[in-house]
Design a protein around this motif. Structure first.
Motif, mmCIF file in Angstrom:
data_model
loop_
_atom_site.group_PDB
_atom_site.id
_atom_site.type_symbol
_atom_site.label_atom_id
_atom_site.label_comp_id
_atom_site.label_asym_id
_atom_site.label_seq_id
_atom_site.Cartn_x
_atom_site.Cartn_y
_atom_site.Cartn_z
ATOM 1 N N VAL A 144 49.422 37.430 32.831
ATOM 2 C CA VAL A 144 48.016 37.464 33.216
ATOM 3 C C VAL A 144 47.923 38.049 34.624
ATOM 4 C CG1 VAL A 144 45.968 36.039 33.641
ATOM 5 C CG2 VAL A 144 47.591 35.409 31.849
ATOM 6 N N ALA A 148 43.156 37.130 38.359
ATOM 7 C CA ALA A 148 42.189 36.704 37.347
ATOM 8 C C ALA A 148 41.340 35.498 37.759
ATOM 9 C CB ALA A 148 42.902 36.428 36.027
ATOM 10 N N ARG A 154 36.714 35.980 34.234
ATOM 11 C CA ARG A 154 38.070 36.392 33.854
ATOM 12 C C ARG A 154 39.076 35.251 33.937
ATOM 13 N NH1 ARG A 154 40.186 40.533 37.663
ATOM 14 N NH2 ARG A 154 41.755 40.894 36.042
ATOM 15 N N ARG A 155 38.634 34.087 34.339
ATOM 16 C CA ARG A 155 39.582 33.003 34.585
ATOM 17 C C ARG A 155 40.353 32.616 33.321
ATOM 18 N NH1 ARG A 155 35.547 29.562 38.492
ATOM 19 N NH2 ARG A 155 36.211 30.541 40.461
ATOM 20 N N PRO A 287 48.455 43.519 33.993
ATOM 21 C CA PRO A 287 47.174 43.692 33.291
ATOM 22 C C PRO A 287 47.316 44.145 31.848
ATOM 23 C CG PRO A 287 47.045 44.592 35.506
ATOM 24 C CD PRO A 287 48.486 44.245 35.272
ATOM 25 N N ALA A 290 48.292 41.269 29.675
ATOM 26 C CA ALA A 290 47.164 40.355 29.499
ATOM 27 C C ALA A 290 46.203 40.879 28.444
ATOM 28 C CB ALA A 290 46.439 40.161 30.830
ATOM 29 N N ALA A 296 41.936 35.949 28.019
ATOM 30 C CA ALA A 296 40.952 35.720 29.076
ATOM 31 C C ALA A 296 39.594 35.558 28.412
ATOM 32 C CB ALA A 296 40.945 36.891 30.044
#
Length: 297
Positions: A144, A148, A154-155, A287, A290, A296
């Motif tokens: 992740v 983020a 985006r958490r 990224p 992720a 996300a």
């Protein structure tokens, strides 16, 4: 979410007459646990009053009555807190979306004061990652983007990762044990925040998308999540055993600073290596990974 009546019924089914000290004289019973009238008698309330409680009419339930029910139902202290939370919910709680969570400055200061050799993350009420240090990020979610948590949309969501993300499942060798803890804590949280629309959405999503979550949720376990052990198979540093412990901040009791410490010398070496590698790589080049795993918000 959960109603008071559903919780009482489920826990009543778990207490046998023998456990409560009642004699049944060999009669056939149509319920697996206590009957309503038996529970009412043992708790010292009328049957009609208890039936109203199971129907959600608990506005007049006193602390003493709830404590008596908790005693008869053999609830532990956390389960008793959950019972009280459910009894204090409004009759028809409407859902509303709460404002975005932000970690308290004191929590951030405490996180920043920790050595990078000590992985740590800050979790919000629904298990969203509000902040983490580089080693905490590398330990639990190196696929992740490190940045983020800085944007609410985006958490990373730890419950979503746990049940919907293959990386997180593969990371935890004791996934089954930890999954049960996550669901039990989420139920405790739901009792505390019955009007949180985002929490209701999370529970609904996980119920629909994960059969394992749905099964665990239906079991109705309630538990806090303050200490425990994680057995990891980390893709970068290999096998490691870590203990987690939660630090609470009085200024933001809904938020939890979770700190991880090694369980043995080999795991300590693994964490030192991870801290060194995460410091060298900065935020990492994660990224694309992720996006591939797509957990996300």
């Amino acid at each position: 979410m959960e109603s008071l009546g559903a919780f009482l019924k489920r826990r009543r089914d778990l207490v046998t007459p023998e456990m409560a000290g009642l004699r049944t004289y060999g009669t056939t019973r149509r319920v697996p646990g206590l009957r309503r009238e038996e529970l009412a008698q043992l708790a010292g309330v009328s049957v009609g009053y208890y039936i109203r409680l199971e129907q959600g009419q608990a506005e007049s339930a006193s602390e003493q009555v709830l404590d008596a029910l908790a005693r008869v139902l053999r609830l532990d202290p956390i389960e008793a807190v959950h019972l009280h939370n459910l009894a204090r919910q409004p009759g028809n709680p409407g859902l509303s979306e709460p404002p975005a969570e932000e970690p308290h400055p004191r929590v951030v200061a405490l996180l920043e004061s920790l050595s990078e050799a000590m992985p740590a993350i800050v979790l919000g009420r629904r298990g969203d990652v509000l902040a983490w240090n580089r080693t905490g990020h590398a330990l639990l979610a190196e696929h992740v983007p490190f940045e983020a948590p800085q944007e609410a949309a985006r958490r990373p969501s730890v419950p979503r990762m746990f049940f919907l993300d293959p990386f997180t499942r593969d990371l935890h060798r004791n996934w089954d044990e930890l999954a049960r803890v996550h669901v039990a804590y989420l139920r405790l949280t739901a009792g505390r925040f019955p009007t949180d629309a985002l929490l209701a959405k999370l529970i609904g999503e996980l119920t629909m998308r994960s059969a394992e979550f749905a099964t665990l949720w239906a079991e109705g376990e309630v538990a806090d999540c303050t200490v425990g052990t994680m057995h990891l198979r980390h893709p970068t540093v290999g096998a490691a055993g870590v203990s987690y412990q939660v630090w609470l901040q009085p200024d933001s009791p809904d938020h939890r600073l979770e700190v991880y410490t090694p369980n043995d010398p080999g795991s300590a070496d693994a964490l030192r290596l991870l801290a060194h590698r995460s410091a060298e790589s900065g935020s990492g080049d994660f990224p694309q990974l992720a996006a591939e795993h797509g957990f996300a918000h």
